[in-house]
Scaffold this motif. Sequence first.
Motif, short mmCIF file in Angstrom:
data_model
loop_
_atom_site.label_atom_id
_atom_site.label_comp_id
_atom_site.label_asym_id
_atom_site.label_seq_id
_atom_site.Cartn_x
_atom_site.Cartn_y
_atom_site.Cartn_z
N LEU A 70 0.93 -1.28 -0.13
CA LEU A 70 -0.21 0.07 -0.11
C LEU A 70 1.11 1.35 0.34
O LEU A 70 0.87 2.13 -0.62
N LEU A 71 1.65 0.95 0.71
CA LEU A 71 2.66 2.41 0.99
C LEU A 71 3.63 2.65 -0.18
O LEU A 71 4.06 3.80 -1.09
N ARG A 72 3.92 1.33 -0.81
CA ARG A 72 4.46 2.02 -2.04
C ARG A 72 3.62 1.93 -3.22
O ARG A 72 4.50 2.26 -3.83
N LEU A 73 2.83 1.79 -3.46
CA LEU A 73 1.78 1.92 -4.35
C LEU A 73 1.60 3.26 -3.78
O LEU A 73 1.83 4.59 -5.17
N LEU A 74 1.50 3.87 -3.13
CA LEU A 74 1.36 5.22 -2.72
C LEU A 74 2.62 6.09 -3.04
O LEU A 74 2.28 7.22 -3.64
N GLU A 75 3.59 5.74 -3.02
CA GLU A 75 4.74 6.37 -3.12
C GLU A 75 4.75 6.13 -4.46
O GLU A 75 5.06 7.64 -6.24
N LEU A 76 4.19 5.33 -5.90
CA LEU A 76 4.17 5.42 -7.07
C LEU A 76 3.16 6.69 -7.61
O LEU A 76 3.38 6.61 -8.79
N GLY A 77 2.35 6.50 -6.86
CA GLY A 77 1.11 7.57 -7.41
C GLY A 77 -0.25 7.29 -7.19
O GLY A 77 -1.37 7.73 -7.53
N VAL A 78 -0.15 5.85 -6.19
CA VAL A 78 -1.79 5.45 -6.70
C VAL A 78 -2.45 5.48 -5.06
O VAL A 78 -1.65 4.40 -4.51
N ALA A 79 -3.71 5.84 -4.25
CA ALA A 79 -3.53 5.60 -3.06
C ALA A 79 -4.79 4.78 -3.05
O ALA A 79 -5.65 5.42 -3.50
N LEU A 80 -4.87 3.60 -2.41
CA LEU A 80 -6.27 2.71 -2.68
C LEU A 80 -6.84 3.38 -1.60
O LEU A 80 -6.90 3.54 -0.55
N GLU A 81 -8.43 3.09 -1.73
CA GLU A 81 -8.96 3.42 -0.75
C GLU A 81 -9.71 2.05 0.10
O GLU A 81 -10.14 1.01 -0.29
N ALA A 82 -8.14 1.83 0.98
CA ALA A 82 -8.64 0.19 1.56
C ALA A 82 -9.02 -0.28 2.76
O ALA A 82 -8.08 -0.39 4.05
N HIS A 83 -10.19 0.13 2.95
CA HIS A 83 -10.52 0.30 4.17
C HIS A 83 -11.57 -1.18 3.90
O HIS A 83 -11.10 -2.33 2.67
N GLY A 84 -12.29 -2.10 5.02
CA GLY A 84 -12.30 -2.85 5.14
C GLY A 84 -13.22 -3.92 4.41
O GLY A 84 -13.59 -5.42 3.95
N GLN A 85 -13.98 -3.22 3.12
CA GLN A 85 -15.13 -3.77 2.93
C GLN A 85 -14.58 -4.20 1.20
O GLN A 85 -14.37 -4.87 0.35
N ASN A 86 -13.18 -2.86 0.90
CA ASN A 86 -12.92 -2.77 -0.20
C ASN A 86 -11.24 -3.71 -0.67
O ASN A 86 -11.23 -4.31 -1.73
N THR A 87 -10.92 -4.25 0.73
CA THR A 87 -9.47 -4.88 0.86
C THR A 87 -10.14 -6.21 1.40
O THR A 87 -10.60 -6.77 2.41
#
Length: 476
Positions: free
Chosen positions: A332-349
């Motif tokens: 999740l932090l690597r994707l953030l560094e690359l430019g994508v923030a996932l809305e990784a809450h308990g339903q989506n993940t």
Amino acid sequence: MDAPAPDVDETLRALRAHRHDLVADFSAAVPRARAAVLTRLWGALWREDIVATSRLGGAPPPLFGPAVARVVADSVTHDDPGALAAALGLAPQLVRELDNSVANLALAMTAPPSPGGTLADAEQSIVDGHPLHPCCRTRIGMSTLDVLAYAPEHHPTVALRLVDVDPARWRTSGRPVPPRLPIHPWQLPRALATGLVRDAGVDVPARPLMSLRTLQPIGTHWAGLHLKTAVEVQMTSAVRTLSAPAVHNGPPASQLVAELSRRTPGIHVLRELSAGTVLDAAGEPQRALGAMWRQAPPAGATVVPLALLPQRPDLLTPGFFGQLVDLMVPPLLRLLELGVALEAHGQNTLVEIADGRPVRLHYRDLGGIHVHEGRLRRAGFEMPPLIGALPTGDEDALRTKLVAAAFTTVLYSLVAALGNERLWDLVAAAARASVGPADAAALFGPEWPLKATAAMRLAADPLTDRWCRVPNPIQR
């Protein structure tokens, strides 16, 4: 005429008339449901600057603390969230939604647990809904009988209906799909009344997942797919239709995140393969006439949403938590560094489990992510043609999207469920090893962001994100 929003009394009347077998269990569940919704509202009042905290008795409640049956505001004791909101002078619409949330939550508490071991069984076993939203179980627009017939916690199999669309009025993205749209049965009479679709007379049996309008179709023709449909029902914070940006963005956003995730082992994107919507006579896409075809997790794997873990102590042990942190935080932090923030809450993940261990994450629903073009280009990727709220040039908005969902909501809830604050050391270690330099200050600062769900319901534009702040348990 207002859309149906049954409160406790209206629900009881419906049960006495149609489901007398549930009356006793529902009545017994009402105090627990009131306490659960009251606890969410009470926390929001303290955190979200809705009323002056001088009006609230006691001390600020902990995030994901135990349920409270009574609170004091303006020196008056309250045990009902709707009555509390009314006494504080909050909008009547919020009072109505809180009353409906209590009624539907109590109704959910009457449902037996799902006995199977599939993903649909796991998702249909989640009773409480959103862990922090005071309107966690609102279904504005549905009657009590509708909720029993369509809500996942009541374990229904529903009949999606296929309707035909004039090819000239059919707009799709992603893989081409013929002009035939799956319609949720609750939505069907409304869809046919538009005159824009024709009943094809074909039913597709399907099981609703956590969000009610996203379903797992049954049958070999639909193997490997989930369907996201449009229903004009307000659940928690929004009416669950499909906007033109959602139809447009799903496939290209899926392709981007899937490509980026090749650099981030441990997370698998459930791609939105195709989306379709119907155009009216003016060529405008109709939010209530749309669907999304999404990849399902791999058949045969044991996969559960992260939202299920707090109610599964057989799975959620300190050891499992540590393994999950190591699996979840770095990608999740690597994707953030690359430019994508996932809305990784308990339903989506979702987490895939093998031999009692978390082995892979699956992420679904690209509609809430943020994508930062500058970061993408620095990493050597091109920005896809996204529209609406997904693209952002705001670094703070990018970080907030991820931290509020994955850290302040999911990880906070799991540590609270385990009752062991020392587990934050595992989160801090994984974050230190993974966070990029541009994001470290936000991740280790004194506070984390959290979506201000009640304040959003009271705002003039309830769909615009609003945020509050909570103490950061891994601050340096």
